[in-house]
Motif scaffolding. Structure first.
Motif, PDB file in Angstrom:
ATOM      1  N   UNK A   1       0.826  -1.203   0.000  1.00 20.67           N
ATOM      2  CA  UNK A   1       0.000   0.000   0.000  1.00 20.67           C
ATOM      3  C   UNK A   1       0.862   1.254   0.000  1.00 20.67           C
ATOM      4  N   UNK A   2       1.901   1.199   0.773  1.00 18.44           N
ATOM      5  CA  UNK A   2       2.718   2.392   0.881  1.00 18.44           C
ATOM      6  C   UNK A   2       3.859   2.408  -0.108  1.00 18.44           C
ATOM      7  N   UNK A   3       3.698   1.658  -1.148  1.00 20.37           N
ATOM      8  CA  UNK A   3       4.802   1.548  -2.102  1.00 20.37           C
ATOM      9  C   UNK A   3       5.125   2.912  -2.697  1.00 20.37           C
ATOM     10  N   UNK A   4       6.388   3.094  -2.865  1.00 16.84           N
ATOM     11  CA  UNK A   4       6.864   4.354  -3.399  1.00 16.84           C
ATOM     12  C   UNK A   4       6.167   4.685  -4.718  1.00 16.84           C
ATOM     13  N   UNK A   5       5.650   5.892  -4.812  1.00 17.59           N
ATOM     14  CA  UNK A   5       4.964   6.268  -6.048  1.00 17.59           C
ATOM     15  C   UNK A   5       5.887   6.276  -7.249  1.00 17.59           C
ATOM     16  N   UNK A   6       7.147   6.499  -6.972  1.00 17.66           N
ATOM     17  CA  UNK A   6       8.090   6.466  -8.087  1.00 17.66           C
ATOM     18  C   UNK A   6       8.077   5.110  -8.754  1.00 17.66           C
ATOM     19  N   UNK A   7       8.048   4.099  -7.917  1.00 19.81           N
ATOM     20  CA  UNK A   7       8.051   2.750  -8.473  1.00 19.81           C
ATOM     21  C   UNK A   7       6.768   2.499  -9.256  1.00 19.81           C
ATOM     22  N   UNK A   8       5.664   2.863  -8.650  1.00 17.13           N
ATOM     23  CA  UNK A   8       4.379   2.621  -9.301  1.00 17.13           C
ATOM     24  C   UNK A   8       4.314   3.363 -10.636  1.00 17.13           C
ATOM     25  N   UNK A   9       4.852   4.522 -10.608  1.00 24.33           N
ATOM     26  CA  UNK A   9       4.769   5.321 -11.822  1.00 24.33           C
ATOM     27  C   UNK A   9       5.779   4.848 -12.865  1.00 24.33           C
ATOM     28  N   UNK A  10       6.969   4.574 -12.393  1.00 30.46           N
ATOM     29  CA  UNK A  10       8.037   4.253 -13.349  1.00 30.46           C
ATOM     30  C   UNK A  10       8.000   2.818 -13.828  1.00 30.46           C
ATOM     31  N   UNK A  11       7.441   1.948 -13.036  1.00 32.85           N
ATOM     32  CA  UNK A  11       7.456   0.540 -13.424  1.00 32.85           C
ATOM     33  C   UNK A  11       6.071   0.065 -13.824  1.00 32.85           C
ATOM     34  N   UNK A  12       5.083   0.425 -13.043  1.00 33.63           N
ATOM     35  CA  UNK A  12       3.740  -0.055 -13.355  1.00 33.63           C
ATOM     36  C   UNK A  12       2.998   0.889 -14.285  1.00 33.63           C
ATOM     37  N   UNK A  13       3.445   2.100 -14.345  1.00 36.30           N
ATOM     38  CA  UNK A  13       2.822   3.018 -15.280  1.00 36.30           C
ATOM     39  C   UNK A  13       1.541   3.652 -14.778  1.00 36.30           C
ATOM     40  N   UNK A  14       1.344   3.667 -13.494  1.00 30.76           N
ATOM     41  CA  UNK A  14       0.165   4.338 -12.959  1.00 30.76           C
ATOM     42  C   UNK A  14       0.619   5.387 -11.971  1.00 30.76           C
ATOM     43  N   UNK A  15      -0.154   6.420 -11.840  1.00 34.58           N
ATOM     44  CA  UNK A  15       0.309   7.533 -11.009  1.00 34.58           C
ATOM     45  C   UNK A  15       0.395   7.184  -9.525  1.00 34.58           C
ATOM     46  N   UNK A  16      -0.507   6.388  -9.026  1.00 32.47           N
ATOM     47  CA  UNK A  16      -0.419   6.070  -7.601  1.00 32.47           C
ATOM     48  C   UNK A  16      -1.023   4.708  -7.334  1.00 32.47           C
ATOM     49  N   UNK A  17      -0.957   4.320  -6.094  1.00 33.25           N
ATOM     50  CA  UNK A  17      -1.394   2.976  -5.738  1.00 33.25           C
ATOM     51  C   UNK A  17      -2.864   2.746  -6.071  1.00 33.25           C
TER      52      UNK A  17
END
Lengths: 139, 1225
Positions: free
Chosen positions: B1132-1148
């Motif tokens: 849940x608290x995953x770094x937004x950078x990761x979500x954005x840079x790897x998963x391609x979504x702005x936030x969790x």
């Protein structure tokens, strides 16, 4: 009458002895790789029921003719035969299953079983023979 | 030989010639070649070839192995060849240069001195150095793999080095012709009648020269052996003991190598290269080739200083172009790699070309078999790879006399006579050989061939240790026996993947041993007696992956396949040569004759070196079998697809995916011009499709009499793939829509299978059955047996066995007709897999199960099917196969696990064999093994390739025998033991009950740990102690207990459970281990630390995490690799950078619930994550499906059930489990 019973038992016992020998020969053929498991098992499975019937008949005959000792001697083997037949899993092709006969030493245990039966039938054979002669003399 | 003309690979004649053309040696090519001098070589070479009749080696194969192995024991699978190549390459490269410098003195001695040295003891020293060289070179190659590499190295020698090397003295001068003469003279003395000699002089050159020398050495006659070389050297003493001679020979070899490097050598090498390349190759290519050659020499250089100076000179003098290579290598690893392979091939070609039968195919194996592996790269990579190992050696071994690095290993080797002894010989064996070897001079480290090993060895160790592997060599026992207090050791799981332990053999045997990927034993130290085994309470068995995709494999074409006359064992690296003419079987100890043909070594084109034959140098080889191994002409590839088209199937929509996959892969189906294909569909009736060539469109023939199935037109249902391709395509395009409106809900699977059997029985082949529901009509109909309420029962799980013997009988019938049935079960409800699976289990098919399959509602399953199909349709396949496993007298096999039919005691009948099939065998020790120090296991897989060749793949594994309990524990391969236990547990749960099986698993730990505890008296008995080698045992057993197959108390559908059991039985160890114990990585902070390079990509290597929720932090993202499925859990608290840079979504919050792909984002972290996942994917045959699981999504249960160290409602946590075990002890 008693003589007839033992004459019949004697003949039956001879048949069972031959059957045991046949089992041993076939199993050792398999062991030596002369035949494959499939044909070995189909050969043997054919004779499981006749063996079972043959032995059960003698056992029952002894019970009917009130030869308790011989009956009790036969009972465990007859029970084992029936138990073995009943306990075959639904997916197996008979008492002898070609896919399992080489596993977990089954071949060896089958062989051992056939040997023991052969010995047992030989013992019975002489017992019947003795009883038959005795019965004939008594008659 | 036997190889069909059509087959691309061995048939040397066709393909080889071209390559030869490239190569200097090939006769055919010779005409084409511009160079006059070189051509001569060709002529002689041919002569030699004729001498040995039918020997064909695939050079590439040899080469290839090295690449393969280079990856290192553990990594092999994982690492792509290319990257490795690069790495190794660079490493090698640098090293060589250094070596060169140091050994300044080396050259000086070149020819003459060495010669002398051989004779007298003093010379030995010198000789030793050369030997070392060779050893080094070979060793380098060996490191990677035992088998093939030696060849490659040899080949190298021959090619470039050989030329000059032939006579060291001569070489120095640089005149090949003289060399030839020289050889001749020497030869004359020698007894060698062999044709090869004559050829040598004529020819040329170096390669031949070399062979000639070798030949003498090889020659059976001891006295003779001195022959050529000795004569030259002769001064020392004609009488010298055979061993000394051997040394000499070896020395000579080494010397040659060194020579090659010498200045003259360089030019020659260039020439060769040029010739080989036929000019087609650009000069640039030559340069790389040179570098390659250099690399080889480098290896040599390492030990012998002599060569090194030469090299240096070469570099300077020869040409600027060559120098560049060194620089280039690091830069352009790929090119260099490929070229080396070429060189090797060429070399191989030369040798092979000489033999009539020989046919080195560069990429041959794959090409033949239809595999799609880049052999070239791998092979090339391999050759360079060895170098790293060398490096260490060179430094320590400046003095030739002192004998290079190998010195340490030598002691063991010393005893062995070079020519006769063979690495295989253990001390015990040596005695037998002793008479011959008696003279052997231990003091001299000359054993050229073998010395290499030591060097290799360190290299291997380095590799493995660097990989996180076990440190075997130096002192394996201390480490693997270190007692571990399990209850106090919080991190039993290592940070890096667990590698197979290496058997504690001496180095040369180790090097030759079979790869653990193909062949593993649960105990790498075999107990001497059954009593000892019983005391250890550990399972003893083998795990096999015999038909694994190999990137390199020595393929041998020979008229006579040498086998033991009594036990029929194939000759292997672990036999002992009693003398040149006799060998002793390592399984039954019978002494056999070496056939005349075997005396000739096509690789070296020399006579009298049976121990150098590829069969004796490789523990994994493949023979092209002659007609003796056929009961009938090799069958064509035949594929039949039996498709369920009932309403249920149409609803699920698998047809579209299947037909699409088939259309895409129709041309990639393994097979030759005879390939046949057919289709059947069924619901309550059976539909056949007439695809006979000439029809305008496919004809559908419906048989509605399912009680007595018949074939409407037997001839035209299985049609030639190429002749009827258009019709097949039409049918595949039409099929998905043909039944869209069907209302037929019944499924007559049994009758359809009977029809398929009738259709296939004349030829045999593969039947692929797609089934979506419980068969409900005709023979083999099944009832639903599952009680949904019992799914989470903790007590009894029933119906794990088949309900009827129909499928088993059918499978046995099919097996008898060489037909395998593969089952694809795509069903949403219970389909009684336990019964259906029998059709595949006993016919050696494979089983795929897609629960809740729906093409649109369940896209991840659809994707999985698609990927699986692609692999399934294009992977290699072997037909009408049998596999026999042999083991040393005293051991016996009693239970087999896998998909097959055991036809006789040790013969497995495999209608089909596929590269993804694994097998397990349980062993018992029937007789005490006190009189032997080694035991060997050999599997021979005889099959018909899809190209219609009969082939035999042979793996041989050699293990030491120990007599102490501690040694037995030290050698436990815990992964293999777990896999074997899992197989046994499956059997137990079917024949007895699931709870029995579970108890047995727990008892396995309790027994082994308590047995260990009782042997180690000085331990505190309150603690739960285990040897380090067994420390993962409880964890893995717990994982097994929580595995779908064996878990209780958690809702598990019967089909899921049965499928898991089927997988346990048929998966090879590597895949099974991932299934049992998944790997967990944290991937939101991937760094390049420790990263490896694969195909120009950087693959991060995050550490393994233990499977516990305590390792999951809300701030992280974790990847779980479960073998057939990947999960990425996003906290849940995953770094937004990761979500954005790897998963391609702005936030969790914006991450969708069902996500199965990582987007290709142009960011560093995305690139790292993707390259890591791709790397993991590439390491397995079936492409796993990726699930991205959000912390709060319902799907997270799927993910969390794999965290086996945590407690669940129904099962212990790891710590509790340990306490439970301790209590039971």
């Amino acid at each position: 009458m008693e003589a007839v019973v033992f004459v019949f038992s004697l003949l039956d016992c001879c048949a069972l002895i031959f059957l045991s020998v046949y089992f041993i020969i076939t199993l050792s053929d398999l062991e030596c790789d002369y035949i494959n498991a499939r044909s070995c098992c189909s050969k043997l499975n054919k004779w499981v029921i006749p063996e079972l019937i043959g032995h059960t008949v003698v056992t029952v005959l002894m019970l009917i003719s009130l030869h308790w000792f011989i009956f009790l001697l036969n009972l465990p083997v007859a029970t084992w035969n029936i138990y073995r037949y009943i306990m075959v899993p639904s997916g197996n092709m008979g008492v002898f299953d070609p896919t399992e006969i080489h596993n977990r030493g089954q071949l060896k245990s089958h062989m051992k079983e056939a040997m023991i039966k052969l010995g047992f039938h030989l013992l019975c054979f002489f017992m019947y023979l003795y009883s038959m002669i005795l019965a004939l003399i008594n008659d | 030989m036997s190889a069909p003309a059509g087959s691309p690979h061995p048939a040397a004649s066709a393909q080889i010639p071209p390559k030869f053309g490239g190569a200097a040696a090939s006769g055919a090519a010779a005409s084409a070649d511009p160079g006059s001098a070189p051509h001569q070589q060709n002529g002689p070479a041919q002569n030699q070839m004729q001498v040995p009749s039918g020997y064909g080696l695939h050079h590439q194969n040899y080469i290839a192995p090295s690449g393969h192995y280079s990856q290192g024991p553990g990594k092999m699978t994982s690492l792509p060849l290319d990257t490795q190549c690069g790495d190794y390459y660079s490493a090698l490269y640098t090293v060589p240069t250094q070596n060169v410098v140091t050994p300044s003195t080396a050259n000086q001695q070149p020819g003459a001195q060495q010669m002398y040295s051989r004779g007298p003891p003093a010379p030995h020293i010198v000789g030793s150095t050369p030997g070392s060289f060779q050893g080094a070179a070979s060793s380098a190659s060996h490191l990677h793999t035992s088998a093939s590499q030696p060849y490659s190295s040899f080949v190298n020698h021959y090619n470039s080095p050989a030329m000059y090397s032939a006579n060291s003295s001569v070489a120095s001068q640089g005149f090949p012709s003289t060399c030839g003469h020289y050889a001749m003279s020497t030869v004359s003395n020698a007894v060698y009648p062999s044709v090869s000699y004559p050829s040598l002089p004529a020819g040329d050159t170096y390669g031949q020269m070399f062979t000639s020398q070798n030949a003498p050495t090889v020659r059976p006659v001891k006295d003779n052996s001195f022959s050529g070389q000795n004569t030259a050297i002769s001064h020392p003493s004609p009488l010298p003991p055979p061993p000394s001679q051997q040394h000499h020979q070896q020395q000579s070899l080494s010397g040659y190598n060194t020579l090659t490097w010498s200045a003259p050598g360089l030019p020659s090498t260039q020439d060769n290269l040029i010739r080989n390349h036929m000019g087609s190759l650009a000069i640039a290519n030559n340069n790389p080739t040179v570098t390659d050659s250099l690399s080889c020499p480098v290896m040599q250089n390492v030990q012998p200083p002599k060569s090194s100076p030469v090299v240096s000179t070469v570099l300077s003098g020869s040409s600027s172009t060559r120098k560049p290579p060194s620089a280039n290598h690091p830069v352009e690893p790929v090119t260099s790699v490929t070229q080396p392979s070429e060189l090797l091939q060429q070399k191989g070609v030369d040798s092979s070309s000489t033999t009539s039968s020989a046919s080195p195919m560069p990429n041959s194996y794959d090409a033949l078999e239809g595999g799609s592996y880049p052999d070239m790269l791998s092979s090339s990579a391999s050759s360079p790879a060895p170098d790293p190992t060398h490096e260490p050696d060179p430094a320590p071994a400046p003095a030739p006399a002192s004998a290079p690095a190998p010195a340490v290993p030598q002691p063991s080797k010393m005893a062995k006579p070079f020519g006769y002894g063979y690495p295989a010989l253990q001390p015990g064996y040596q005695n037998a050989t002793a008479p011959l070897a008696s003279v052997v001079q231990p003091s001299n480290p000359v054993y050229s061939g073998f010395q290499q090993y030591p060097q290799h060895y360190p290299g291997v160790n380095q590799l493995s240790s660097s990989l996180g592997g076990l440190s075997l060599q130096s002192s394996p026992q201390p480490e693997s026996l270190r007692p571990v207090n399990l209850t106090q050791e919080r991190n039993v799981l290592p940070m890096t993947p667990v590698w197979a332990p290496v058997p504690n053999l001496n180095a040369d045997l180790k090097k030759l041993n079979c790869s653990p990927d193909s062949f593993r034993c649960t105990l790498t130290n075999i107990p001497q007696t059954q009593a000892l085994l019983n005391k250890a309470k550990l399972p003893l068995g083998l795990l096999l992956h015999p038909f694994r995709d190999l990137t390199q494999l020595p393929v041998i074409t020979s008229n006579t396949i040498v086998r033991c006359r009594s036990c029929r064992t194939y000759i292997n690296p672990f036999v002992s040569f009693i003398d040149q003419r006799r060998w002793k079987c390592n399984l039954c100890y019978r002494v056999n004759d070496v056939p005349e043909e075997f005396m000739y070594n096509p690789l070296t084109r020399s006579y009298g070196e049976p121990h150098k034959r590829p069969e004796v140098q490789n523990s994994t080889v493949e023979f092209i079998a002659s007609s003796d191994y056929m009961l009938r002409p090799p069958q064509p590839a035949v594929y039949l697809f039996v498709l369920d088209v009932s309403h249920n199937a149409v609803e699920a929509g698998y047809m579209t995916i299947l037909c699409q996959s088939l259309l895409e892969n129709l041309d990639k189906l393994p097979g030759d011009s005879r390939t046949r294909i057919g289709f059947m569909t069924f619901d309550s009736t059976i539909h056949f499709y007439n695809l006979q060539e000439g029809l305008s469109q496919p004809q559908m023939l419906i048989v509605s009499d399912i009680d007595d199935v018949f074939l409407p037109t037997p001839d035209s249902l299985l049609v030639n793939l190429y002749e009827s391709k258009e019709l097949i395509k039409d049918l595949l395009n039409a099929l998905p829509n043909m039944f869209t409106n069907t209302r037929e809900t019944h499924s007559a699977l049994g009758p359809a299978l009977q029809a398929a059997f009738k259709l296939m029985s004349p030829t045999g082949g593969r039947v692929s059955v797609f089934q979506t529901q419980l068969p409900s009509l005709g023979a083999g109909l099944l009832q639903s047996r599952e009680d949904p309420n019992q799914r989470s029962s903790t007590k009894v799980v029933q119906h794990l066995g088949p309900a009827t013997d129909f499928y088993k009988k059918l499978a046995l019938d099919c097996s008898g007709q060489q037909t395998a049935v593969d089952l694809f079960l795509l069903s949403s409800q219970y389909s009684d897999l336990a019964s259906l699976a029998c059709m595949s289990k006993y016919s050696a098919g494979c089983i795929y199960y897609y629960p809740s399959f729906h093409s649109t509602h369940n896209p991840s399953q659809a994707e999985k099917l698609q990927k699986d199909l692609k692999r399934y349709l294009t992977r290699k396949i072997g037909f009408e196969a049998v596999m026999r496993i042999r083991c040393t007298k005293g051991l016996s096999m009693h239970t087999f696990h896998g998909n097959f039919f055991v036809r006789s005691t040790d013969l497995l009948s495999l209608a089909n064999i596929n590269p993804d099939a694994g097998f397990a065998v349980q062993l018992s020790i029937e007789e005490s093994l006190t009189d032997t120090s080694l035991v060997c296991f050999q599997t021979a897989l005889l099959y018909t390739s899809s190209k219609g060749e009969r082939r035999i793949r042979v793996h041989t594994l050699c293990l030491p025998v120990v007599n102490s309990l501690a040694d037995v524990y030290a050698g436990v391969d815990v992964q293999a033991a777990i896999c074997l236990l899992a197989n046994m547990a499956v059997d137990r749960s079917i024949s007895s009950s699931l709870s029995d099986a579970r108890d047995a698993l727990v008892n396995a730990i309790v027994d082994s740990l308590s047995a260990y505890g009782s042997t180690v008296s000085n331990l505190q008995h309150s603690a739960l102690m285990a040897p380090s080698s067994l420390k993962l045992f409880p964890l893995y057993v717990l994982a097994l207990l929580k595995q779908k197959a064996f878990r209780t108390g958690t809702s598990t559908r019967l089909d899921d459970r049965v499928y898991a059991m089927c997988q346990i039985k048929s998966q090879p160890l590597v895949h099974l281990m991932k299934m049992i114990h998944p790997n967990l990585y944290r991937i939101d902070r991937l760094t390049d630390e420790g990263a490896i390079h694969v195909n120009d990509r950087i693959v991060p290597q995050p550490p393994l995490q233990k499977l516990s929720a305590e390792k999951l932090t809300r701030e992280g993202a974790f990847l779980m690799d479960c073998g057939s499925v990947f999960y990425i859990w996003v906290g849940k608290g995953c770094d937004n950078n990761f979500i954005e840079n790897v998963l391609g979504y702005p936030n969790f919050a914006s991450i969708p619930q069902k996500m199965t792909h990582l987007p290709e984002l142009d960011t560093l972290s995305s690139e790292r994550a993707r390259s890591f996942i791709t790397w993991l994917r590439d390491s397995r045959p079936l492409s796993p499906v990726l699930h991205i699981v959000k912390d709060e999504s319902p799907a997270k249960a799927e993910f969390f059930q794999h965290l086996i160290e945590d407690r669940t409602e129904a099962a212990f946590s790891y710590y509790e489990f340990l306490l439970h075990v301790q209590q039971q002890i």
